[in-house]
Design a protein around this motif. Structure first.
Motif, PDB file in Angstrom:
ATOM      1  N   ASP A 157      16.917  -0.580  -6.975  1.00 37.06           N
ATOM      2  CA  ASP A 157      15.932  -1.020  -8.167  1.00 37.06           C
ATOM      3  C   ASP A 157      15.359  -0.343  -8.916  1.00 37.06           C
ATOM      4  O   ASP A 157      14.599  -0.223 -10.359  1.00 37.06           O
ATOM      5  CB  ASP A 157      14.412  -0.417  -7.452  1.00 37.06           C
ATOM      6  N   GLY A 158      16.705   0.099  -9.182  1.00 30.77           N
ATOM      7  CA  GLY A 158      17.404   1.449 -11.223  1.00 30.77           C
ATOM      8  C   GLY A 158      16.889   2.562 -10.377  1.00 30.77           C
ATOM      9  O   GLY A 158      16.549   2.986 -11.563  1.00 30.77           O
ATOM     10  N   SER A 159      15.932   2.532  -9.521  1.00 33.55           N
ATOM     11  CA  SER A 159      15.485   4.326  -9.970  1.00 33.55           C
ATOM     12  C   SER A 159      16.394   5.317  -9.261  1.00 33.55           C
ATOM     13  O   SER A 159      17.648   4.992  -8.509  1.00 33.55           O
ATOM     14  CB  SER A 159      14.234   3.943  -8.452  1.00 33.55           C
ATOM     15  N   ALA A 160      15.887   6.956  -9.431  1.00 36.77           N
ATOM     16  CA  ALA A 160      16.996   7.653  -8.641  1.00 36.77           C
ATOM     17  C   ALA A 160      16.815   7.360  -7.708  1.00 36.77           C
ATOM     18  O   ALA A 160      18.113   8.149  -7.385  1.00 36.77           O
ATOM     19  CB  ALA A 160      15.945   9.179  -9.922  1.00 36.77           C
ATOM     20  N   GLY A 161      16.241   6.948  -6.794  1.00 34.64           N
ATOM     21  CA  GLY A 161      16.639   7.126  -5.043  1.00 34.64           C
ATOM     22  C   GLY A 161      17.916   6.213  -4.815  1.00 34.64           C
ATOM     23  O   GLY A 161      18.577   5.880  -4.172  1.00 34.64           O
ATOM     24  N   ALA A 162      17.161   5.052  -5.757  1.00 31.39           N
ATOM     25  CA  ALA A 162      18.207   3.672  -5.478  1.00 31.39           C
ATOM     26  C   ALA A 162      20.112   4.571  -6.349  1.00 31.39           C
ATOM     27  O   ALA A 162      21.260   3.828  -5.738  1.00 31.39           O
ATOM     28  CB  ALA A 162      18.332   2.799  -6.169  1.00 31.39           C
ATOM     29  N   GLU A 163      19.720   5.555  -7.106  1.00 31.61           N
ATOM     30  CA  GLU A 163      21.569   5.788  -8.087  1.00 31.61           C
ATOM     31  C   GLU A 163      21.458   6.932  -6.972  1.00 31.61           C
ATOM     32  O   GLU A 163      23.169   6.509  -6.576  1.00 31.61           O
ATOM     33  CB  GLU A 163      21.184   6.457  -9.226  1.00 31.61           C
ATOM     34  N   ARG A 164      21.228   7.783  -6.352  1.00 32.89           N
ATOM     35  CA  ARG A 164      21.681   8.351  -4.947  1.00 32.89           C
ATOM     36  C   ARG A 164      22.408   7.068  -3.758  1.00 32.89           C
ATOM     37  O   ARG A 164      23.415   8.038  -3.242  1.00 32.89           O
ATOM     38  CB  ARG A 164      21.013   9.389  -4.527  1.00 32.89           C
ATOM     39  N   GLU A 168      26.628   6.751  -2.594  1.00 34.60           N
ATOM     40  CA  GLU A 168      27.164   7.626  -1.012  1.00 34.60           C
ATOM     41  C   GLU A 168      27.579   6.289  -0.326  1.00 34.60           C
ATOM     42  O   GLU A 168      28.916   6.479  -0.003  1.00 34.60           O
ATOM     43  CB  GLU A 168      25.513   7.803  -0.576  1.00 34.60           C
ATOM     44  N   ALA A 169      27.042   4.799  -1.220  1.00 33.79           N
ATOM     45  CA  ALA A 169      28.124   3.950  -0.416  1.00 33.79           C
ATOM     46  C   ALA A 169      28.892   3.306  -1.242  1.00 33.79           C
ATOM     47  O   ALA A 169      30.017   3.229  -0.514  1.00 33.79           O
ATOM     48  CB  ALA A 169      26.826   2.690  -0.781  1.00 33.79           C
ATOM     49  N   ILE A 170      28.882   4.189  -2.300  1.00 27.90           N
ATOM     50  CA  ILE A 170      30.608   3.420  -3.259  1.00 27.90           C
ATOM     51  C   ILE A 170      31.485   4.400  -2.325  1.00 27.90           C
ATOM     52  O   ILE A 170      32.765   4.343  -2.351  1.00 27.90           O
ATOM     53  CB  ILE A 170      30.378   4.518  -4.471  1.00 27.90           C
ATOM     54  N   ALA A 252      23.893  -0.838   5.689  1.00 25.23           N
ATOM     55  CA  ALA A 252      22.497  -0.673   4.160  1.00 25.23           C
ATOM     56  C   ALA A 252      23.016   0.411   3.742  1.00 25.23           C
ATOM     57  O   ALA A 252      22.129   1.361   5.160  1.00 25.23           O
ATOM     58  CB  ALA A 252      21.495  -1.639   4.720  1.00 25.23           C
ATOM     59  N   VAL A 253      22.554   0.451   2.508  1.00 24.53           N
ATOM     60  CA  VAL A 253      22.012   2.098   1.784  1.00 24.53           C
ATOM     61  C   VAL A 253      20.931   2.328   1.342  1.00 24.53           C
ATOM     62  O   VAL A 253      21.206   1.565   0.164  1.00 24.53           O
ATOM     63  CB  VAL A 253      23.692   2.737   2.086  1.00 24.53           C
ATOM     64  N   LEU A 254      20.051   3.199   1.556  1.00 24.62           N
ATOM     65  CA  LEU A 254      18.847   2.974   0.611  1.00 24.62           C
ATOM     66  C   LEU A 254      18.431   4.821   0.440  1.00 24.62           C
ATOM     67  O   LEU A 254      18.177   5.046   0.814  1.00 24.62           O
ATOM     68  CB  LEU A 254      18.137   3.136   1.119  1.00 24.62           C
ATOM     69  N   GLY A 255      18.028   5.176  -1.043  1.00 23.93           N
ATOM     70  CA  GLY A 255      17.489   6.085  -1.120  1.00 23.93           C
ATOM     71  C   GLY A 255      15.783   6.060  -0.523  1.00 23.93           C
ATOM     72  O   GLY A 255      15.090   5.407  -0.719  1.00 23.93           O
ATOM     73  N   THR A 256      15.755   7.544  -0.703  1.00 25.38           N
ATOM     74  CA  THR A 256      14.257   7.240  -0.575  1.00 25.38           C
ATOM     75  C   THR A 256      13.041   8.037  -1.263  1.00 25.38           C
ATOM     76  O   THR A 256      12.342   8.423  -0.841  1.00 25.38           O
ATOM     77  CB  THR A 256      14.353   8.226   1.071  1.00 25.38           C
ATOM     78  N   VAL A 280      20.773  -4.211  10.987  1.00 24.24           N
ATOM     79  CA  VAL A 280      21.838  -3.188  10.709  1.00 24.24           C
ATOM     80  C   VAL A 280      21.598  -1.519  10.567  1.00 24.24           C
ATOM     81  O   VAL A 280      20.315  -0.958  10.231  1.00 24.24           O
ATOM     82  CB  VAL A 280      22.858  -3.950   9.614  1.00 24.24           C
ATOM     83  N   PRO A 281      22.209  -1.187  10.542  1.00 25.01           N
ATOM     84  CA  PRO A 281      21.956   0.094  10.457  1.00 25.01           C
ATOM     85  C   PRO A 281      21.680   0.883   9.614  1.00 25.01           C
ATOM     86  O   PRO A 281      22.473   0.052   8.599  1.00 25.01           O
ATOM     87  CB  PRO A 281      23.348   0.662  11.190  1.00 25.01           C
ATOM     88  N   VAL A 282      20.851   1.818   9.130  1.00 27.21           N
ATOM     89  CA  VAL A 282      20.325   1.880   7.568  1.00 27.21           C
ATOM     90  C   VAL A 282      20.597   3.551   6.809  1.00 27.21           C
ATOM     91  O   VAL A 282      19.881   4.101   8.266  1.00 27.21           O
ATOM     92  CB  VAL A 282      19.150   1.339   7.319  1.00 27.21           C
ATOM     93  N   MET A 283      21.610   3.757   6.038  1.00 28.56           N
ATOM     94  CA  MET A 283      21.514   5.120   6.179  1.00 28.56           C
ATOM     95  C   MET A 283      20.926   5.617   4.920  1.00 28.56           C
ATOM     96  O   MET A 283      20.118   4.941   4.231  1.00 28.56           O
ATOM     97  CB  MET A 283      23.078   4.970   5.473  1.00 28.56           C
ATOM     98  N   TRP A 284      19.579   6.242   5.409  1.00 23.38           N
ATOM     99  CA  TRP A 284      18.625   7.035   4.187  1.00 23.38           C
ATOM    100  C   TRP A 284      19.818   8.220   2.991  1.00 23.38           C
ATOM    101  O   TRP A 284      20.401   9.129   3.728  1.00 23.38           O
ATOM    102  CB  TRP A 284      17.848   7.475   5.038  1.00 23.38           C
ATOM    103  N   VAL A 285      19.193   7.685   2.379  1.00 21.69           N
ATOM    104  CA  VAL A 285      19.577   9.152   0.975  1.00 21.69           C
ATOM    105  C   VAL A 285      18.923   9.946   0.163  1.00 21.69           C
ATOM    106  O   VAL A 285      17.887   8.857  -0.439  1.00 21.69           O
ATOM    107  CB  VAL A 285      21.068   8.334  -0.030  1.00 21.69           C
ATOM    108  N   ARG A 286      18.503  10.944   0.656  1.00 21.42           N
ATOM    109  CA  ARG A 286      17.219  11.560   0.315  1.00 21.42           C
ATOM    110  C   ARG A 286      17.800  12.118  -1.210  1.00 21.42           C
ATOM    111  O   ARG A 286      18.709  13.147  -0.763  1.00 21.42           O
ATOM    112  CB  ARG A 286      16.890  12.483   1.052  1.00 21.42           C
TER     113      ARG A 286
END
Length: 286
Positions: A157-164, A168-170, A252-256, A280-286
């Motif tokens: 969504d372009g947020s800082a959380g999404a950038e993090r 990690e996903a890269i 899936a990788v998401l920011g919190t 699928v498993p979801v990786m949460w990056v805080r």
């Protein structure tokens, strides 16, 4: 990429079903797998008097961790086992910090079952407080688990959380050779089926394209060539699930923080809906 991975277990069937996945992650990265069980003395079934009753939680936890560690070693990975006492979520995070783990893999729910599905659960608290990424795996999934992944999804969504999350996903896709999928969902679901006619669709699409283009540029800057991108309209959680199923997403990788902040859980936020329904498993990056 990950040298030390933590797998907390309460000995329940859901936790046992996720252990093999944790072993696969550790094996792929050549990591040491820490298997941890927490003796929760606050449980009602150990509130009896007597020294034997007081020892029961720790003895049970030791049996649980020994069994899981044995199974993990059969998978060919290096294993460290440990038992701690106290509040489960706090003990998990404290152990992770003290042991230098770089990733936590755990089921979305365990011994207490679906009635405590995330709401106030151990997994939710760990996601909210751990300094390292947490992979939450739904034990009730229909699709088989796969690691290393062939396809990794980052809803952005372009947020800082999404950038993090993207960063990690890269790293994950570079380490595993997966294809990176970048998705932005323009939320129109709350406005009904005619929302795109009511809203300025051109402006929405332009903004969505800018967000996705920025994410693609960041991925290309890291020399990733296998990158797919898409913009969808609708309810974010539903569109993310639909995209995951249609494109054989394995992780899936998401920011919190940001629009996908887990703090929106009690208000029915996007994050909670994704965890509840993710195939699928979801990786949460805080």
């Amino acid at each position: 990429m990950y040298d030390s991975i933590l797998f907390p277990t309460d000995g329940s069937e859901p936790a046992g079903s996720v252990l093999e996945y944790a072993v696969d992650v550790a094996s792929e990265h050549g990591a040491t797998l820490h298997v941890l069980s927490v003796a929760d003395a606050s449980r009602e079934d150990v509130g009896r008097a007597g020294e034997e009753a007081m020892d029961a939680p720790r003895l049970a936890a030791q049996e649980i961790v020994d069994d899981a560690a044995s199974r993990a070693r059969e998978g060919g990975v290096s294993v460290v086992s440990a038992v701690r006492e106290g509040d489960p979520s706090a003990a998990i995070v404290e152990y992770g910090d003290a042991s230098g783990v770089e990733l936590v893999v755990m089921p979305t729910h365990g011994r207490h079952g679906l009635k405590r599905f995330l709401l106030g659960s151990v997994t939710e608290r760990v996601i909210n407080t751990a300094d390292v990424p947490v992979v939450a795996v739904n034990p009730d999934r229909e699709r088989p688990l796969r690691y290393p992944p062939a396809n990794v999804l980052v809803p952005t969504d372009g947020s800082a959380g999404a950038e993090r999350a993207l960063s990690e996903a890269i790293a994950v896709t570079r380490a595993t050779g997966a294809t990176l999928h970048l998705l932005h969902v323009v939320e129109t679901g709350r406005l009904g089926p005619d929302a795109r006619a009511v809203l300025d669709e051109a402006a929405l699409t332009e903004r969505a394209d800018e967000i996705v283009a920025g994410a693609v540029e960041a991925a290309r800057a890291e020399s990733l060539d296998a990158v797919e991108s898409a913009v969808e309209f609708g309810v974010p959680s539903k569109e993310i699930r639909r995209y995951s199923e249609a494109n054989a997403i394995d992780l899936a990788v998401l920011g919190t923080q940001g629009e996908t902040d887990f703090s929106r859980y009690v208000m029915g936020g996007v994050s909670a809906k994704i965890v509840r329904t993710s195939p699928v498993p979801v990786m949460w990056v805080r």
